[in-house]
Design an enzyme around this catalytic site. Structure first.
Site, PDB file in Angstrom:
ATOM      1  N   ASP A 137      -2.285  -3.660  -5.310  1.00 35.24           N
ATOM      2  CA  ASP A 137      -3.348  -2.726  -4.947  1.00 35.24           C
ATOM      3  C   ASP A 137      -4.717  -2.956  -5.608  1.00 35.24           C
ATOM      4  O   ASP A 137      -5.710  -3.069  -4.921  1.00 35.24           O
ATOM      5  CB  ASP A 137      -2.880  -1.279  -5.234  1.00 35.24           C
ATOM      6  CG  ASP A 137      -3.788  -0.227  -4.624  1.00 35.24           C
ATOM      7  OD1 ASP A 137      -4.310  -0.476  -3.530  1.00 35.24           O
ATOM      8  OD2 ASP A 137      -3.973   0.831  -5.236  1.00 35.24           O
ATOM      9  N   CYS A 191       1.037  -2.952  18.630  1.00 31.43           N
ATOM     10  CA  CYS A 191       0.546  -1.581  18.841  1.00 31.43           C
ATOM     11  C   CYS A 191       0.473  -1.257  20.334  1.00 31.43           C
ATOM     12  O   CYS A 191       0.558  -0.081  20.722  1.00 31.43           O
ATOM     13  CB  CYS A 191      -0.845  -1.398  18.240  1.00 31.43           C
ATOM     14  SG  CYS A 191      -0.850  -1.247  16.447  1.00 31.43           S
ATOM     15  N   CYS A 194      -0.803   2.149  22.514  1.00 36.25           N
ATOM     16  CA  CYS A 194      -0.664   3.385  21.726  1.00 36.25           C
ATOM     17  C   CYS A 194      -1.944   3.662  20.926  1.00 36.25           C
ATOM     18  O   CYS A 194      -2.522   2.758  20.323  1.00 36.25           O
ATOM     19  CB  CYS A 194       0.523   3.239  20.766  1.00 36.25           C
ATOM     20  SG  CYS A 194       0.747   4.645  19.664  1.00 36.25           S
TER      21      CYS A 194
HETATM   22  C1  B12 Z   1      -9.744   0.306  -0.330  1.00 32.83           C
HETATM   23  C2  B12 Z   1      -8.379   0.817   0.051  1.00 32.83           C
HETATM   24  C3  B12 Z   1      -8.288   2.075   0.638  1.00 32.83           C
HETATM   25  C4  B12 Z   1      -9.511   2.842   1.120  1.00 32.83           C
HETATM   26  C5  B12 Z   1     -10.068   2.171   2.410  1.00 32.83           C
HETATM   27  C6  B12 Z   1      -8.957   1.787   3.404  1.00 32.83           C
HETATM   28  C7  B12 Z   1      -9.362   0.746   4.415  1.00 32.83           C
HETATM   29  N1  B12 Z   1      -8.705   0.753   5.554  1.00 32.83           N
HETATM   30  O1  B12 Z   1     -10.224  -0.065   4.173  1.00 32.83           O
HETATM   31  C8  B12 Z   1      -8.940   4.272   1.306  1.00 32.83           C
HETATM   32  C9  B12 Z   1      -9.169   5.088   0.051  1.00 32.83           C
HETATM   33  C10 B12 Z   1      -9.489   5.050   2.496  1.00 32.83           C
HETATM   34  C11 B12 Z   1      -7.449   3.975   1.437  1.00 32.83           C
HETATM   35  C12 B12 Z   1      -6.563   4.840   2.052  1.00 32.83           C
HETATM   36  C13 B12 Z   1      -5.223   4.590   2.183  1.00 32.83           C
HETATM   37  N2  B12 Z   1      -4.528   3.593   1.618  1.00 32.83           N
HETATM   38 CO1  B12 Z   1      -5.340   2.157   0.716  1.00 32.83          CO
HETATM   39  N3  B12 Z   1      -6.020   0.480  -0.053  1.00 32.83           N
HETATM   40  C14 B12 Z   1      -7.223   0.028  -0.220  1.00 32.83           C
HETATM   41  C15 B12 Z   1      -7.199  -1.396  -0.793  1.00 32.83           C
HETATM   42  C16 B12 Z   1      -7.462  -1.314  -2.288  1.00 32.83           C
HETATM   43  C17 B12 Z   1      -8.148  -2.399  -0.128  1.00 32.83           C
HETATM   44  C18 B12 Z   1      -8.139  -2.358   1.418  1.00 32.83           C
HETATM   45  C19 B12 Z   1      -9.213  -3.230   1.993  1.00 32.83           C
HETATM   46  O2  B12 Z   1      -9.281  -4.403   1.681  1.00 32.83           O
HETATM   47  N4  B12 Z   1     -10.086  -2.666   2.824  1.00 32.83           N
HETATM   48  C20 B12 Z   1     -11.228  -3.380   3.355  1.00 32.83           C
HETATM   49  C21 B12 Z   1     -11.215  -3.477   4.874  1.00 32.83           C
HETATM   50  C22 B12 Z   1     -12.433  -4.307   5.259  1.00 32.83           C
HETATM   51  O3  B12 Z   1     -10.073  -4.192   5.204  1.00 32.83           O
HETATM   52  P1  B12 Z   1      -9.202  -3.910   6.521  1.00 32.83           P
HETATM   53  O4  B12 Z   1      -8.911  -2.470   6.605  1.00 32.83           O
HETATM   54  O5  B12 Z   1      -8.034  -4.841   6.424  1.00 32.83           O
HETATM   55  O6  B12 Z   1     -10.181  -4.296   7.702  1.00 32.83           O
HETATM   56  C23 B12 Z   1     -10.087  -5.500   8.438  1.00 32.83           C
HETATM   57  C24 B12 Z   1     -10.393  -5.294   9.902  1.00 32.83           C
HETATM   58  O7  B12 Z   1     -10.067  -3.969  10.302  1.00 32.83           O
HETATM   59  C25 B12 Z   1     -11.840  -5.629  10.042  1.00 32.83           C
HETATM   60  N5  B12 Z   1     -12.826  -4.514   9.925  1.00 32.83           N
HETATM   61  C26 B12 Z   1     -12.741  -3.412   9.176  1.00 32.83           C
HETATM   62  N6  B12 Z   1     -13.850  -2.677   9.289  1.00 32.83           N
HETATM   63  C27 B12 Z   1     -14.672  -3.306  10.125  1.00 32.83           C
HETATM   64  C28 B12 Z   1     -15.915  -2.950  10.578  1.00 32.83           C
HETATM   65  C29 B12 Z   1     -16.583  -3.776  11.484  1.00 32.83           C
HETATM   66  C30 B12 Z   1     -17.932  -3.352  11.952  1.00 32.83           C
HETATM   67  C31 B12 Z   1     -15.928  -4.989  11.919  1.00 32.83           C
HETATM   68  C32 B12 Z   1     -16.574  -5.877  12.901  1.00 32.83           C
HETATM   69  C33 B12 Z   1     -14.643  -5.340  11.416  1.00 32.83           C
HETATM   70  C34 B12 Z   1     -14.021  -4.490  10.535  1.00 32.83           C
HETATM   71  O8  B12 Z   1     -12.120  -6.530   9.009  1.00 32.83           O
HETATM   72  C35 B12 Z   1     -11.202  -6.405   7.927  1.00 32.83           C
HETATM   73  C36 B12 Z   1     -10.774  -7.749   7.445  1.00 32.83           C
HETATM   74  O9  B12 Z   1     -10.003  -8.403   8.406  1.00 32.83           O
HETATM   75  C37 B12 Z   1      -5.701  -1.815  -0.488  1.00 32.83           C
HETATM   76  C38 B12 Z   1      -5.033  -2.711  -1.538  1.00 32.83           C
HETATM   77  C39 B12 Z   1      -5.553  -4.130  -1.438  1.00 32.83           C
HETATM   78  N7  B12 Z   1      -5.942  -4.713  -2.575  1.00 32.83           N
HETATM   79  O10 B12 Z   1      -5.602  -4.699  -0.370  1.00 32.83           O
HETATM   80  C40 B12 Z   1      -4.960  -0.435  -0.400  1.00 32.83           C
HETATM   81  C41 B12 Z   1      -3.884  -0.302   0.673  1.00 32.83           C
HETATM   82  C42 B12 Z   1      -4.440  -0.844   1.956  1.00 32.83           C
HETATM   83  N8  B12 Z   1      -3.743   1.149   0.810  1.00 32.83           N
HETATM   84  C43 B12 Z   1      -2.549   1.540   1.078  1.00 32.83           C
HETATM   85  C44 B12 Z   1      -2.194   2.880   1.389  1.00 32.83           C
HETATM   86  C45 B12 Z   1      -0.703   3.213   1.341  1.00 32.83           C
HETATM   87  C46 B12 Z   1      -3.172   3.828   1.741  1.00 32.83           C
HETATM   88  C47 B12 Z   1      -2.961   5.225   2.344  1.00 32.83           C
HETATM   89  C48 B12 Z   1      -1.816   5.296   3.334  1.00 32.83           C
HETATM   90  C49 B12 Z   1      -2.753   6.247   1.200  1.00 32.83           C
HETATM   91  C50 B12 Z   1      -2.668   7.690   1.644  1.00 32.83           C
HETATM   92  N9  B12 Z   1      -1.515   8.127   2.142  1.00 32.83           N
HETATM   93  O11 B12 Z   1      -3.619   8.426   1.540  1.00 32.83           O
HETATM   94  C51 B12 Z   1      -4.335   5.487   3.021  1.00 32.83           C
HETATM   95  C52 B12 Z   1      -4.355   4.989   4.481  1.00 32.83           C
HETATM   96  C53 B12 Z   1      -5.693   5.186   5.163  1.00 32.83           C
HETATM   97  C54 B12 Z   1      -5.962   4.089   6.206  1.00 32.83           C
HETATM   98  N10 B12 Z   1      -5.740   4.385   7.470  1.00 32.83           N
HETATM   99  O12 B12 Z   1      -6.350   2.988   5.828  1.00 32.83           O
HETATM  100  C55 B12 Z   1      -1.569   0.371   1.123  1.00 32.83           C
HETATM  101  C56 B12 Z   1      -1.248   0.069   2.582  1.00 32.83           C
HETATM  102  C57 B12 Z   1       0.119  -0.576   2.780  1.00 32.83           C
HETATM  103  C58 B12 Z   1       0.246  -1.070   4.188  1.00 32.83           C
HETATM  104  N11 B12 Z   1       1.425  -0.874   4.769  1.00 32.83           N
HETATM  105  O13 B12 Z   1      -0.660  -1.606   4.763  1.00 32.83           O
HETATM  106  C59 B12 Z   1      -2.399  -0.768   0.390  1.00 32.83           C
HETATM  107  C60 B12 Z   1      -2.177  -2.188   0.910  1.00 32.83           C
HETATM  108  C61 B12 Z   1      -1.997  -0.675  -1.093  1.00 32.83           C
HETATM  109  C62 B12 Z   1      -0.625  -1.298  -1.371  1.00 32.83           C
HETATM  110  N12 B12 Z   1      -0.581  -2.305  -2.238  1.00 32.83           N
HETATM  111  O14 B12 Z   1       0.386  -0.933  -0.846  1.00 32.83           O
HETATM  112  N13 B12 Z   1      -7.148   2.745   0.928  1.00 32.83           N
END
Ligand code: B12
Length: 377
Positions: A137, A191, A194
């Site tokens: 994390d 997905c 859905c």
């Molecule tokens: C920061 C973070 C959060 C933040 C932001 C979440 C997010 N989606 O970014 C907050 C506080 C909101 C959060 C919430 C939660 N989190 Co969290 N979080 C993290 C963390 C530390 C980093 C995630 C990350 O890199 N985000 C950055 C975005 C950019 O990454 P991404 O979502 O993969 O997005 C990709 C695409 O969607 C796209 N994209 C995203 N945004 C955009 C925007 C544009 C304009 C474009 C073009 C593309 C694009 O690009 C990205 C890269 O490919 C990870 C641990 C880790 N080190 O990875 C845990 C992690 C993701 N969290 C986790 C959990 C459990 C949760 C919660 C369920 C906790 C809860 N019950 O409240 C919630 C779920 C909310 C949700 N729907 O995401 C778990 C998820 C496990 C899994 N099965 O995936 C992790 C992996 C921790 C762990 N080690 O288990 N989290």
């Protein structure tokens, strides 16, 4: 011959991971394609990370594992199922209770997974002589895209990893090593059409499928955000005082989740939510002792109590009024402001005005009073 040795190590790793308490593991190269870094950049440019400035600060190390550790060649990703044996959406109706998200109701998963990974990584290093590093994390590692690339599942429309075996209830942990192991195949996105996770979100935090605007996400607002919760989200927060499960809980793939795992939250424990009345009476020492083994401690007393005050405002329970009032003179303006709003949910303008302390000097709390008195009139 090398291939056979590598495959033997992989088989040994998979078997040992099971015995250490992991449900699944898979292997991928310690590299993420440029498109993932571009996705992170888009997310940061859109400001979706809100006040999580550490995401932008670590951007150049975060985009791919080798940017953080040059010698890394392989990433082994592990998953621990934490699916509850109840529907966590049921807890939303318990308005006088402090609804803590499923992932934070048991032992702190950071500690549990780190303990398991340490054992496993130590044994891997002893067996191979490779260098190993473990991550759960908090490090600048994009765990979800790595897990997807390794084939543990795919990133669902809610952005978290979804597994065919465990649905959306999966914690992730990683071992990076400078050793080489044959990669597993990525899983395909299942997905389909859905949109349940997007539709259920109480704060419309998904600007598009696969994209989360953390600034609108209740998980961010209740755990990471440090300020006074913006007005627009307060009612939608309901009784959630730490995290949110809605987008995970409605995932149809959860029905395939195995129900036997040692992080399980039993239905009895799940229903035993703490009451808001008890939470409002906690002082800082009481908070630390109650949540010493839980991830809740990570958000700290002030943010947690701020969330409890918002939930108290939403509860419609007159018994909470005295507890809320006791925060009107708290030293922290975030708690004073939240208490003002919570009371405005119960009292009319006249009753509220009698509680207005003349000595309030904080501009944000003053503004809160002004709005509350206007609304209550
Ligand atoms: C920061 C973070 C959060 C933040 C932001 C979440 C997010 N989606 O970014 C907050 C506080 C909101 C959060 C919430 C939660 N989190 Co969290 N979080 C993290 C963390 C530390 C980093 C995630 C990350 O890199 N985000 C950055 C975005 C950019 O990454 P991404 O979502 O993969 O997005 C990709 C695409 O969607 C796209 N994209 C995203 N945004 C955009 C925007 C544009 C304009 C474009 C073009 C593309 C694009 O690009 C990205 C890269 O490919 C990870 C641990 C880790 N080190 O990875 C845990 C992690 C993701 N969290 C986790 C959990 C459990 C949760 C919660 C369920 C906790 C809860 N019950 O409240 C919630 C779920 C909310 C949700 N729907 O995401 C778990 C998820 C496990 C899994 N099965 O995936 C992790 C992996 C921790 C762990 N080690 O288990 N989290």
């Amino acid at each position: 011959m090398i291939d056979k040795q590598q495959n033997d190590i992989k088989d040994w790793l998979a078997a040992t991971a099971q015995s250490e308490g992991f449900d699944i593991c898979a292997v991928t190269a310690a590299e993420l394609p440029a498109i993932i870094g571009a996705g992170l950049d888009n997310y940061l440019q859109a400001g979706y990370h809100g006040d999580m400035g550490w995401m932008a600060e670590t951007r150049s190390r975060r985009i791919t594992p080798t940017a953080m550790w040059h010698a890394a060649r392989t990433a082994v990703i592990f998953g621990c199922n934490y699916g509850p044996d109840h529907d966590p959406m049921d807890n939303l109706a318990a308005r006088s209770s402090a609804n803590i998200s499923v992932y934070a109701r048991g032992r702190d998963y950071h500690d549990v997974l780190k303990g398991r990974l340490k054992q496993l990584a130590g044994r891997l290093a002893a067996r191979t002589g490779w260098q190993v590093k473990i991550f759960v994390d908090t490090a600048p590692l994009m765990e979800k895209p790595l897990a997807a690339q390794a084939g543990l599942g795919w990133q669902g429309k809610h952005t978290n990893l979804v597994s065919r075996s465990y649905g959306s209830w999966l914690f992730l942990g990683t071992i990076l090593t400078d050793g080489l192991l044959p990669p597993d195949r990525a899983a395909s996105d299942s997905c389909g059409s859905c949109t349940a996770c997007l539709d259920i979100c109480p704060t419309d935090a998904f600007p598009a499928p696969y994209k989360l605007d953390a600034r609108r996400c209740i998980s961010y607002l209740t755990i990471e955000f440090d300020g006074i919760i913006p007005f627009d989200f307060r009612t939608a927060i309901g009784n959630r005082v730490f995290g949110c499960d809605d987008c995970l809980a409605v995932c149809p793939w959860n029905k395939f989740a195995s129900s036997s795992h040692d992080l399980k939250l039993t239905a009895a424990k799940a229903r035993a939510l703490p009451t808001l009345l008890d939470m409002l009476s906690l002082d800082e020492a009481g908070f630390k002792s109650l949540f010493s083994a839980s991830p809740v401690k990570r958000t700290g007393y002030i943010r947690f109590m701020r969330n409890c005050l918002i939930a108290a405002g939403n509860a419609g329970d007159n018994n909470l009024i005295p507890g809320v009032k006791s925060y009107l003179l708290h030293y922290d303006p975030r708690l004073r402001a939240s208490a003002v709003w919570a009371l405005s949910c119960y009292l009319d303008g006249g009753a509220l005005a009698t509680l207005h302390p003349a000595e309030e000097t904080d501009v944000d709390v003053q503004a809160e009073w002004k709005t509350a008195l206007n609304l209550a009139d």
